[in-house]
Scaffold this motif. Structure first.
Motif, PDB file in Angstrom:
ATOM      1  N   PHE A   1      -6.261   8.475 -19.140  1.00  0.00           N
ATOM      2  CA  PHE A   1      -6.096   7.949 -17.695  1.00  0.00           C
ATOM      3  C   PHE A   1      -4.604   8.348 -17.336  1.00  0.00           C
ATOM      4  CE2 PHE A   1      -6.380   5.084 -14.608  1.00  0.00           C
ATOM      5  CZ  PHE A   1      -7.523   5.467 -13.922  1.00  0.00           C
TER       6      PHE A   1
ATOM      7  N   TRP B   1      -6.710  16.695  12.011  1.00  0.00           N
ATOM      8  CA  TRP B   1      -6.954  15.445  12.071  1.00  0.00           C
ATOM      9  C   TRP B   1      -6.254  14.955  10.792  1.00  0.00           C
ATOM     10  CZ3 TRP B   1      -9.428  13.429   7.622  1.00  0.00           C
ATOM     11  CH2 TRP B   1     -10.372  14.202   7.465  1.00  0.00           C
TER      12      TRP B   1
ATOM     13  N   ALA C   1      -4.451  12.140   8.370  1.00  0.00           N
ATOM     14  CA  ALA C   1      -4.828  11.963   6.566  1.00  0.00           C
ATOM     15  C   ALA C   1      -3.588  11.964   5.428  1.00  0.00           C
ATOM     16  CB  ALA C   1      -5.977  12.548   6.934  1.00  0.00           C
TER      17      ALA C   1
ATOM     18  N   LEU D   1      -1.040  11.798   5.508  1.00  0.00           N
ATOM     19  CA  LEU D   1       0.618  10.830   5.255  1.00  0.00           C
ATOM     20  C   LEU D   1      -0.785   9.956   5.233  1.00  0.00           C
ATOM     21  CD1 LEU D   1       3.467   9.738   5.436  1.00  0.00           C
ATOM     22  CD2 LEU D   1       2.678   8.300   8.314  1.00  0.00           C
ATOM     23  N   VAL D   2      -1.119   9.111   5.490  1.00  0.00           N
ATOM     24  CA  VAL D   2      -2.613   8.324   4.874  1.00  0.00           C
ATOM     25  C   VAL D   2      -2.061   8.098   3.025  1.00  0.00           C
ATOM     26  CG1 VAL D   2      -4.242   6.249   5.001  1.00  0.00           C
ATOM     27  CG2 VAL D   2      -3.467   7.420   7.017  1.00  0.00           C
TER      28      VAL D   2
ATOM     29  N   GLU E   1      -0.212   6.494   0.138  1.00  0.00           N
ATOM     30  CA  GLU E   1      -1.327   5.417  -0.724  1.00  0.00           C
ATOM     31  C   GLU E   1      -1.412   5.419  -2.012  1.00  0.00           C
ATOM     32  OE1 GLU E   1      -3.679   2.133   0.693  1.00  0.00           O
ATOM     33  OE2 GLU E   1      -1.798   2.599   1.843  1.00  0.00           O
TER      34      GLU E   1
ATOM     35  N   LEU F   1      -0.508   3.527  -4.793  1.00  0.00           N
ATOM     36  CA  LEU F   1      -0.967   2.884  -6.771  1.00  0.00           C
ATOM     37  C   LEU F   1      -0.499   3.914  -7.693  1.00  0.00           C
ATOM     38  CD1 LEU F   1      -3.277   3.158  -8.018  1.00  0.00           C
ATOM     39  CD2 LEU F   1      -4.151   4.995  -6.583  1.00  0.00           C
TER      40      LEU F   1
ATOM     41  N   ILE G   1       1.392  -1.156 -15.041  1.00  0.00           N
ATOM     42  CA  ILE G   1       0.408  -0.714 -16.430  1.00  0.00           C
ATOM     43  C   ILE G   1       0.591  -0.511 -17.466  1.00  0.00           C
ATOM     44  CG2 ILE G   1      -2.218  -0.049 -16.335  1.00  0.00           C
ATOM     45  CD1 ILE G   1      -2.200  -2.859 -14.872  1.00  0.00           C
TER      46      ILE G   1
ATOM     47  N   ASP H   1       3.191   3.651  12.383  1.00  0.00           N
ATOM     48  CA  ASP H   1       2.031   3.928  11.021  1.00  0.00           C
ATOM     49  C   ASP H   1       2.640   5.146  10.229  1.00  0.00           C
ATOM     50  OD1 ASP H   1       0.960   1.935  10.010  1.00  0.00           O
ATOM     51  OD2 ASP H   1      -0.676   1.873  11.405  1.00  0.00           O
TER      52      ASP H   1
ATOM     53  N   PRO I   1      -5.958   4.040  11.889  1.00  0.00           N
ATOM     54  CA  PRO I   1      -6.506   4.461  10.998  1.00  0.00           C
ATOM     55  C   PRO I   1      -7.807   2.897  10.639  1.00  0.00           C
ATOM     56  CG  PRO I   1      -4.421   3.808  10.140  1.00  0.00           C
ATOM     57  CD  PRO I   1      -4.563   4.258  11.281  1.00  0.00           C
TER      58      PRO I   1
ATOM     59  N   GLY J   1     -12.542  10.273  10.849  1.00  0.00           N
ATOM     60  CA  GLY J   1     -11.540  10.966   9.671  1.00  0.00           C
ATOM     61  C   GLY J   1     -10.486   9.820   8.681  1.00  0.00           C
ATOM     62  N   LEU J   2     -10.122   9.463   9.586  1.00  0.00           N
ATOM     63  CA  LEU J   2      -8.748   8.982   8.693  1.00  0.00           C
ATOM     64  C   LEU J   2      -8.934   7.631   8.781  1.00  0.00           C
ATOM     65  CD1 LEU J   2      -5.852   9.138   8.827  1.00  0.00           C
ATOM     66  CD2 LEU J   2      -5.581   8.236  11.221  1.00  0.00           C
TER      67      LEU J   2
ATOM     68  N   VAL K   1     -10.376   8.076   4.854  1.00  0.00           N
ATOM     69  CA  VAL K   1      -9.811   8.262   4.282  1.00  0.00           C
ATOM     70  C   VAL K   1      -9.027   7.299   3.630  1.00  0.00           C
ATOM     71  CG1 VAL K   1      -7.101   9.485   3.841  1.00  0.00           C
ATOM     72  CG2 VAL K   1      -9.220  10.995   4.793  1.00  0.00           C
TER      73      VAL K   1
ATOM     74  N   PHE L   1     -11.302   4.385   1.157  1.00  0.00           N
ATOM     75  CA  PHE L   1     -11.270   5.245   0.121  1.00  0.00           C
ATOM     76  C   PHE L   1      -9.645   5.850  -1.061  1.00  0.00           C
ATOM     77  CE2 PHE L   1     -10.524   8.629  -2.870  1.00  0.00           C
ATOM     78  CZ  PHE L   1     -11.522   9.083  -3.920  1.00  0.00           C
ATOM     79  N   MET L   2      -8.985   5.709  -0.342  1.00  0.00           N
ATOM     80  CA  MET L   2      -7.778   5.500  -0.763  1.00  0.00           C
ATOM     81  C   MET L   2      -7.752   4.061  -1.067  1.00  0.00           C
ATOM     82  SD  MET L   2      -7.031   8.447  -0.666  1.00  0.00           S
ATOM     83  CE  MET L   2      -5.281   8.069  -2.367  1.00  0.00           C
ATOM     84  N   ASN L   3      -7.768   2.761   0.063  1.00  0.00           N
ATOM     85  CA  ASN L   3      -7.625   1.855  -0.510  1.00  0.00           C
ATOM     86  C   ASN L   3      -8.348   0.981  -1.661  1.00  0.00           C
ATOM     87  OD1 ASN L   3      -5.456   0.943   1.585  1.00  0.00           O
ATOM     88  ND2 ASN L   3      -6.297  -0.076   3.198  1.00  0.00           N
TER      89      ASN L   3
ATOM     90  N   LEU M   1      -9.805   3.083  -3.840  1.00  0.00           N
ATOM     91  CA  LEU M   1      -9.079   3.582  -5.138  1.00  0.00           C
ATOM     92  C   LEU M   1      -8.093   2.615  -5.868  1.00  0.00           C
ATOM     93  CD1 LEU M   1      -9.625   6.070  -6.998  1.00  0.00           C
ATOM     94  CD2 LEU M   1      -7.185   6.987  -5.283  1.00  0.00           C
ATOM     95  N   LEU M   2      -7.104   2.337  -4.816  1.00  0.00           N
ATOM     96  CA  LEU M   2      -5.410   1.397  -4.777  1.00  0.00           C
ATOM     97  C   LEU M   2      -6.939   0.082  -5.916  1.00  0.00           C
ATOM     98  CD1 LEU M   2      -2.489   1.813  -3.240  1.00  0.00           C
ATOM     99  CD2 LEU M   2      -3.171  -0.422  -3.826  1.00  0.00           C
TER     100      LEU M   2
ATOM    101  N   VAL N   1      -9.039   0.564  -9.308  1.00  0.00           N
ATOM    102  CA  VAL N   1      -7.744   1.237 -10.116  1.00  0.00           C
ATOM    103  C   VAL N   1      -7.002  -0.068 -10.751  1.00  0.00           C
ATOM    104  CG1 VAL N   1      -5.873   2.573 -11.182  1.00  0.00           C
ATOM    105  CG2 VAL N   1      -8.037   3.438 -10.178  1.00  0.00           C
ATOM    106  N   LEU N   2      -6.268  -0.999  -9.530  1.00  0.00           N
ATOM    107  CA  LEU N   2      -5.334  -1.751 -10.141  1.00  0.00           C
ATOM    108  C   LEU N   2      -5.813  -2.773 -10.303  1.00  0.00           C
ATOM    109  CD1 LEU N   2      -2.711  -1.199  -7.788  1.00  0.00           C
ATOM    110  CD2 LEU N   2      -2.509  -0.545 -10.225  1.00  0.00           C
TER     111      LEU N   2
ATOM    112  N   PHE O   1      -9.283  -3.366 -12.004  1.00  0.00           N
ATOM    113  CA  PHE O   1      -9.385  -2.992 -13.147  1.00  0.00           C
ATOM    114  C   PHE O   1      -8.668  -3.677 -14.302  1.00  0.00           C
ATOM    115  CE2 PHE O   1     -10.500  -0.211 -16.969  1.00  0.00           C
ATOM    116  CZ  PHE O   1     -11.395  -0.800 -17.350  1.00  0.00           C
ATOM    117  N   PHE O   2      -7.426  -2.351 -14.110  1.00  0.00           N
ATOM    118  CA  PHE O   2      -6.499  -2.223 -15.296  1.00  0.00           C
ATOM    119  C   PHE O   2      -5.695  -3.489 -15.360  1.00  0.00           C
ATOM    120  CE2 PHE O   2      -7.333   2.164 -15.796  1.00  0.00           C
ATOM    121  CZ  PHE O   2      -7.183   2.347 -17.334  1.00  0.00           C
ATOM    122  N   VAL O   3      -5.268  -4.549 -13.935  1.00  0.00           N
ATOM    123  CA  VAL O   3      -4.647  -6.097 -14.709  1.00  0.00           C
ATOM    124  C   VAL O   3      -5.714  -6.548 -15.454  1.00  0.00           C
ATOM    125  CG1 VAL O   3      -4.264  -7.503 -13.728  1.00  0.00           C
ATOM    126  CG2 VAL O   3      -3.262  -5.599 -12.741  1.00  0.00           C
TER     127      VAL O   3
END
Lengths: 285, 408
Positions: free
Chosen positions: A145, A177, A181, A183-184, A188, A192, A200, B285, B351, B359-360, B363, B366-368, B370-371, B374-375, B377-379
């Protein structure tokens, strides 16, 4: 007490003094490049991500203002990109060109298999005292992983980073757009990576009781027979059954290398933990 | 008591002796005083003070050079008819000649000043020079210092609850031009506030009243005033909307900085954001803000780099730099190679707004996820692992095995 004993790593004292090679010199260098550039990218990226936080300006001023921070960030990015490309080239060269076995599948591959899924659940049952500890092969599921998280992370962060760096060029084939995106995505995914590696990965690999305070194998390349047997029994038995023990024998790490590795490793862990604290203060401020 | 004896007494009180010849000349003089020389016979002594210790000396040479040098002392000190004169004499009324100035002063913020209203600014009454003379206290280069006598905390500002504006001014671009470069045309206090008829900025007749400020600054900055008037802020002010900014809202009144300098570029965005809150939040932002907030890298786009500084116009206006037709050029100021696709970038994208930026929005979602996923689960995974391995380690430790685990 002979000097050779002094030089042994904390964990897994080698009763018979045998050491086995786990990582090649190139792999260790790759990890060194990876973690130094990653620390550099994190240290210069975080002040941008949390530019409103109380420490961001101080940190930026510390490295010579924002122009310097951006320069270091891009410099580390280029070095890491080159390292990544070299790695990908090597993987394909070994796997496709030289037809080396075990690169894309098999017990030594980084590619996840059904065993990894079983190990994950088995490991968690063991955590709860519901079953035996799984026997791991060369790369355990959390190591795979780590590898793929970094692999995916470098593709995503790298691509989004270059898209910002060369925005007018990328704008030729990306919708408008997407420039917002990237930058986001970049920040992010970077966040992570930082949170994952500095909490971890540090604990899983270095700070957990079996390796505490640091697993030296990524620095020295070798580990004692005891440690090998304990941590990856399947690989150890496979090595013996395939009669490859002799060819994998390494030499005990010299004292200077151990000490050097400790200084570098502890420094990296210290910087990482400091950045983790800063990130958490900014994120939950 | 004859004159000579009286003079001698006065001189003794002062503790200073006049030359015998002067005493003799005065003693022989007739009762009426006609020439400056007569008065200067006594008041020419630089150490002369009245009973309460205030200097009543006059530097005859400077006085003769001053703008009033051709006047007789009694023109102003009109209640002195002859010699000897009373100890207490009436204050000089400048308005006898300077009626316009006096009536202007009467309606001003300085009307109730306890100090002499004229000499506080024009300086020593016997050494007043025309304002074009470098020796004048109201010579353009001397004005800030003169006003600063009161309007700084070293002066009387703290004591009288006045704003301490002198230090702000003197470090400003105007103050620098004036004090360092010696530019006579650089704005000094009275360029904006006027001189005799200074009114509070809350008085609609004051040149520093909000709606009058563009015109006041426009006295020198004519082109910028024209641009400002053509922009939406100028238009709103002209309509009487006092919420719209005027020059001083962005540039401040006294501590005006060079707009290209780092300190100004660093402080300006929050000023726009104090009204345009949502735009500031979405700007925060962006990479523009993240880069720009850190200091030392001031080239990143601030509000006016894109919107224009003075002639701010809505995007729908064809003259606006953020009008669709102008975007390639506007973005191209910094981003060489900016093209039609590049300028689709939204410098104020939100966003969190699914309707405006779908779109933003997805995105980021999804990123949030994912973050967080993952965190989380692993914590949990790693905490359980830590506990379990520590438990296994203690259970299997040689020490425990050796002593039967009594102290494990």
């Amino acid at each position: 007490m002979p000097d050779s004993e002094l030089a042994e790593p904390k964990t897994g004292t080698a009763a018979n003094g045998r050491y086995f090679v786990r990582f090649t010199r190139n792999q260790r260098y790759m990890h060194a490049v990876l973690f130094t550039t990653f620390l550099g990218l994190a240290a210069t990226g975080l002040p941008m991500r949390f530019s409103e936080s109380f420490w961001a300006r101080k940190l930026a001023a510390g490295v010579g203002g924002f122009g310097a921070i951006l320069f270091f960030h891009k410099f580390c990015a280029i070095v890491l990109t080159v390292a990544f490309l070299i790695h990908v080239k090597e993987v394909f060269q070994r796997g496709l060109f030289h037809r080396e076995k075990g690169i894309f599948w098999g017990p030594t591959s980084m590619v996840a298999g059904w065993k990894d899924v079983k190990d994950l659940f088995g490991h968690m049952r063991w955590f709860l005292g519901l079953g035996p500890k799984p026997q791991f092969e060369r790369y355990a599921y959390w190591e795979k992983f780590d590898y793929w998280a970094v692999f995916w992370g470098m593709v995503v962060i790298g691509f989004s980073g270059y898209a910002m760096w060369f925005a007018p060029f990328f704008a030729r084939f990306l919708p408008g757009w997407a420039l917002n995106a990237v930058l986001v995505i970049h920040s992010e995914e970077g966040l992570l990576a930082i949170l994952f590696i500095f909490s971890i990965h540090f604990v899983n690999t270095h700070l957990r009781p079996d390796s505490f305070p640091m697993d030296m194998v990524i620095f020295t390349g070798v580990e004692s027979e005891e440690e090998f047997k304990l941590k990856r029994p399947l690989e150890y038995r496979r090595m013996l059954s395939e009669g490859k023990a002799e060819s994998r024998l390494g030499i005990a790490p010299p004292l200077w290398l151990l000490n050097f590795s400790k200084v570098v490793g502890y420094t990296a862990i210290f910087i990482g933990l400091a950045l983790l604290v800063l990130t958490l203060t900014a994120y939950f401020h | 008591m004859n004159h000579a004896v009286w003079i001698r007494v006065r001189c003794d009180i002062r503790g200073a002796m006049l030359p015998a010849s002067a005493v003799l000349a005065l003693a022989l003089a007739p009762g009426a005083l006609r020439a400056q020389a007569d008065c200067l016979a006594c008041h020419g002594d630089a150490s002369m003070t009245d009973a309460s210790g205030h200097s009543i000396a006059v530097d005859g040479q400077k006085f003769s050079q001053s703008i009033h040098g051709s006047l007789q002392c009694t023109n102003c000190h009109a209640d002195i008819k002859g010699y000897p004169h009373p100890d207490k004499i009436a204050p000089v009324e400048c308005k006898t000649c300077h009626d316009d100035q006096a009536s202007a002063l009467a309606g001003s913020v300085h009307a109730n000043s306890k100090e002499h209203p004229c000499t506080s600014c024009h300086g020593n009454a016997h050494e007043i020079f025309p304002k074009t003379d470098a020796r004048s206290a109201v010579y353009p280069l001397n004005v800030p210092k003169t006003c600063g006598q009161c309007h700084s905390n070293d002066g009387m500002a703290a004591k009288h609850g006045l704003p301490s504006v002198y230090p702000n001014y003197i470090d400003s671009i105007h103050g620098f031009a004036l004090s360092d470069e010696g530019l006579l045309v650089a704005a000094n206090c009275q360029s904006c506030h006027g001189s005799h008829h200074i009114l509070s900025h809350t008085n609609p007749l004051s040149p520093t009243y909000k709606t009058n400020i563009p015109k006041t600054c426009g006295n020198c900055h004519a082109k910028i005033e024209m641009e400002y008037d053509a922009g939406i802020h100028g238009e709103q002010i002209a309509r009487g909307n006092l919420n719209a900014p005027v020059c001083t809202d962005c540039h401040t009144a006294h501590a005006i900085l060079r707009p290209t300098e780092a300190a100004f570029r660093m402080q300006s965005t929050p000023i726009c954001g104090s009204c345009h809150k949502e735009q500031l939040s979405t700007y925060r932002d962006t990479f523009h803000s993240q880069l720009g907030s850190l200091g030392g890298y001031v080239e990143t786009a601030r509000c006016w780099d894109c919107h224009g500084a003075h002639q701010v116009l809505p995007a729908s206006d064809p003259n606006s730099p953020i009008n669709k037709a102008s975007l390639v050029q506007t973005c191209g100021k910094c981003h060489a190679g900016a093209n039609e696709s590049f300028v689709q970038y939204q410098p104020h994208a939100d966003p969190r707004n699914r309707q405006l930026n779908p779109g933003l929005y997805f995105v980021r979602l999804f990123m949030n996820l994912l973050l967080i996923g993952v965190l989380t689960f692993f914590v949990i995974h790693t905490l359980l692992w830590l506990i379990r391995s520590r438990y296994a380690q203690i259970k299997n430790s040689p020490r425990r095995a050796a002593n039967g685990g009594k102290d494990a």
